[in-house]
Design a protein around this motif. Sequence first.
Motif: not given
Length: 105
Positions: A31-54
């Motif tokens: 659904t559109l709501g799940s798509y928005v949630d999934d996009a938020g999850i992806t963005t959050s993970i990528k941001a955490k990767y950017a903060d992690d030095k490994t």
Amino acid sequence: MQYARAIAFAAMAGITVITATGCAVARNQETLGSYVDDAGITTSIKAKYADDKTVATTSISVETLNGTVQLSGFAKSQAEKNRAEQIARETKNVRSVRNDIVVRP
């Protein structure tokens, strides 16, 4: 002139969001709501990767569908692959993680 430019930008942004969300929704994948949630999850993970030095952000791809995260790409070590998966698993609203990252020194 700036008012017209702002309206044009807003219209383009709206069309982009509708087009991007329409593909997944039209294929009955989520659904559109799940798509928005999934996009938020992806963005959050990528941001955490950017903060992690490994974890090399540019070498690992993150995609999310209905709370399931798919990791792919290349890692320089097993430790980097494991850390990328750990970060994804610890992210809010993640149901499961598929780690298809290939270790390539």
